[in-house]
Design an enzyme around this catalytic site. Structure first.
Site, PDB file in Angstrom:
ATOM      1  N   CYS A  76       0.729  -1.312  -0.046  1.00  0.00           N
ATOM      2  CA  CYS A  76      -0.085  -0.043  -0.155  1.00  0.00           C
ATOM      3  C   CYS A  76       0.951   1.256   0.065  1.00  0.00           C
ATOM      4  O   CYS A  76       1.433   1.674   0.970  1.00  0.00           O
ATOM      5  CB  CYS A  76      -0.997   0.017   1.190  1.00  0.00           C
ATOM      6  SG  CYS A  76      -2.081   1.652   1.324  1.00  0.00           S
ATOM      7  N   CYS A 116      -0.270   4.036   2.403  1.00  0.00           N
ATOM      8  CA  CYS A 116       0.168   3.576   3.773  1.00  0.00           C
ATOM      9  C   CYS A 116       1.865   3.905   3.928  1.00  0.00           C
ATOM     10  O   CYS A 116       2.351   4.348   5.146  1.00  0.00           O
ATOM     11  CB  CYS A 116      -0.488   2.422   4.262  1.00  0.00           C
ATOM     12  SG  CYS A 116      -2.183   2.377   4.266  1.00  0.00           S
TER      13      CYS A 116
END
Length: 174
Positions: free
Chosen positions: A134, A137
């Protein structure tokens, strides 16, 4: 009771580099023992290999004077990132402002209620996010840990651990 040595011995010759890397990334480096083992345990949970998870838990319990808070944060980080990485990766990948403006509506209280300390928890989340792929993130957690006083070397070492733990899980399954 699995140990790192047992896990290393179970890796076939095709995974010789991973066998060697497991040992090297879990020794020394720029991370504290709590950071190192928090990352390793959380990444083993994220990699979803039972033998690897058991080995990392056993080694963390032996290596740390007080393993319980580190292990609890590792469990929480793996679980939270399993949720957040899917959600935020979707928002990033779909690339529509309409989704980015929507409220996630996902409970994430554990991010603010850590058992160890906020910066170490964020470092663990960063490593798990690297496994889960991700981008949003990873960038968010990297920013928080650097602002919290950790160095790029520490980030680098955490992600090296994540990559080797993931490789070991793949090797054990193949």
């Amino acid at each position: 009771m699995a140990s790192i040595e047992v896990v290393r011995s179970e890796l076939a010759d095709a995974h010789k580099d991973t066998r060697l890397n497991i040992q090297s990334v879990l020794e020394g480096g720029s991370l504290t023992p709590e950071q190192r083992w928090g990352v390793a345990v959380a990444c083993a949970f994220a990699a979803r290999n039972e033998r690897l998870k058991e080995a990392m838990l056993n080694e963390a319990e032996k290596a740390l004077a007080t393993p319980e808070p580190v292990i609890e944060d590792a469990r929480a980080a793996a679980s939270l990132m399993a949720m957040n990485n899917v959600y935020y990766r979707f928002r990033h990948m779909v690339g529509k402002e309409s989704y980015s403006s929507k409220r996630p509506g996902l409970r994430m209280n554990r991010l603010a209620q850590v058992a160890t300390n906020k910066v170490d928890f964020e470092l663990i989340c960063l490593a798990v996010s690297a496994i889960n792929g991700c981008e949003m993130c990873i960038q968010s957690h990297e920013k928080v840990v650097l602002e919290g006083g950790l160095s790029e070397d520490q980030v680098h070492d955490a992600v090296r651990i994540a990559s080797v733990i993931h490789a070991a899980a793949v090797g054990l399954e193949s």
